[in-house]
Write an enzyme that holds these catalytic residues in place. Structure first.
Site, PDB file in Angstrom:
ATOM      1  N   HIS A   1       0.836  -1.203   0.000  1.00  0.00           N
ATOM      2  CA  HIS A   1       0.000   0.000   0.000  1.00  0.00           C
ATOM      3  C   HIS A   1       0.876   1.262   0.000  1.00  0.00           C
ATOM      4  CE1 HIS A   1      -3.924  -2.004   1.394  1.00  0.00           C
ATOM      5  NE2 HIS A   1      -3.052  -2.959   1.161  1.00  0.00           N
TER       6      HIS A   1
ATOM      7  N   ASP B   1      -7.169   4.850   1.639  1.00  0.00           N
ATOM      8  CA  ASP B   1      -6.988   3.438   1.390  1.00  0.00           C
ATOM      9  C   ASP B   1      -8.337   2.716   1.262  1.00  0.00           C
ATOM     10  OD1 ASP B   1      -4.318   1.632   1.871  1.00  0.00           O
ATOM     11  OD2 ASP B   1      -6.156   0.486   2.190  1.00  0.00           O
TER      12      ASP B   1
END
Ligand SMILES: *[C@@H]1O[C@H](CO)[C@@H](O)[C@H](O)[C@H]1NC(C)=O
Ligand SMILES: *[C@@H]1O[C@H](CO)[C@@H](O)[C@H](O)[C@H]1NC(C)=O
Length: 255
Positions: free
Chosen positions: A18, A124
């Site tokens: 990520h 996210d």
């Protein structure tokens, strides 16, 4: 006239894949002349400081994070580096406690800019809850997926429909709302998906978080493959939101 706020707030989940994708995205947006504010918890901000190119003007802002005993996490853990895979969902869930601090941070950034809120918040996939705060301030909210749209469409459909629970005698299944993805075998599932039954903690979290994506204004995908086109179409019809492929998002060499 007050000056336009050119801040873009970026908030990734702190797991290796990520972070790399979010940093790559941030550096690309920065090149277009926006101010990037990367938000995270204290330990992660220290790590991020070491990953930024020296020439970057990306601002790092800390929000306090208290993981408590209720979170069922080792004390002081703020990212997945030292976390066993079965506890990752606990960290994702514990991040929801950042909601009041994150709201305060957006409020502060708005005050600092003469009452103009940031332009956009890019968060996210695990932070569906952020859209509510963004909209409270009238801020455009994007979700950025570090993986391609095809994989994420399978992921979405898997958690929402749990098709593996109805696999045939050959242990094969397909996604009821995504049949164009083809057939799969239960051995292709990650361990946490294989045991998903709709009631265990990861199932409960994902089945709440994933539909919350429809509160976002936009989904951005790190997509490049042709296969991702059917994933993009899946999300367009599922969420009725702007769905855009960006990829490939890569960090500059040496980073
Ligand atoms: C963190 O925990 C301390 C002690 O329990 C508490 O006083 C403080 O308000 C908490 N901070 C946040 C941001 O929740
Ligand atoms: C918001 O601003 C206040 C006052 O400057 C500061 O005390 C607080 O830590 C800030 N909160 C966040 C989350 O940035």
């Amino acid at each position: 006239m007050t000056e336009r706020n050119e801040n873009i707030v970026i908030f990734p989940f702190m797991a290796q894949g990520h972070i790399i994708a979010f940093l790559g995205l941030a550096l690309q947006i920065e090149q277009r002349g926006y101010n990037i504010i990367f938000v995270n918890t204290p330990i992660n901000i220290k790590k991020l400081q070491q990953s930024l190119p020296p020439t970057s003007s990306i601002r790092l802002l800390e929000i306090p994070f208290n993981n408590s005993e209720d979170d069922d996490l080792p004390p002081g853990v703020e990212n997945t580096d030292v976390l066993p895979p079965n506890l990752i969902v606990n960290l994702i869930k514990a991040y929801v406690s950042l909601k009041p601090s994150f709201r305060q941070l957006i409020s502060n950034l708005t005050t600092d800019c003469g009452g103009n809120p940031p332009l956009c918040i890019v968060a996210d996939i695990f932070f569906g809850w952020l859209a509510e705060i963004a909209h409270e301030f009238g801020v455009f909210h994007s979700i950025f997926s570090c993986s391609g749209a095809f994989g994420l469409a399978c992921y979405y459909s898997l958690w929402m429909n749990l098709p593996h629970l109805n696999s045939n005698s050959a242990a094969e299944f397909s996604f009821p709302d995504f049949p164009e993805s083809g057939r799969f075998h239960t051995t292709q599932l990650a361990a946490n998906m294989l045991v998903a039954d709709g009631n265990n903690p990861p199932s409960v979290f994902h089945r709440k978080n994933l539909p919350a994506w429809s509160n976002s204004d936009e989904l951005l995908f790190n997509s490049v493959e042709e296969l991702d086109m059917i994933g993009l179409a899946y999300f367009r019809s599922k969420l009725g939101r702007l769905v855009c492929p960006l990829g490939p998002i890569l960090l500059p060499p040496g980073k």
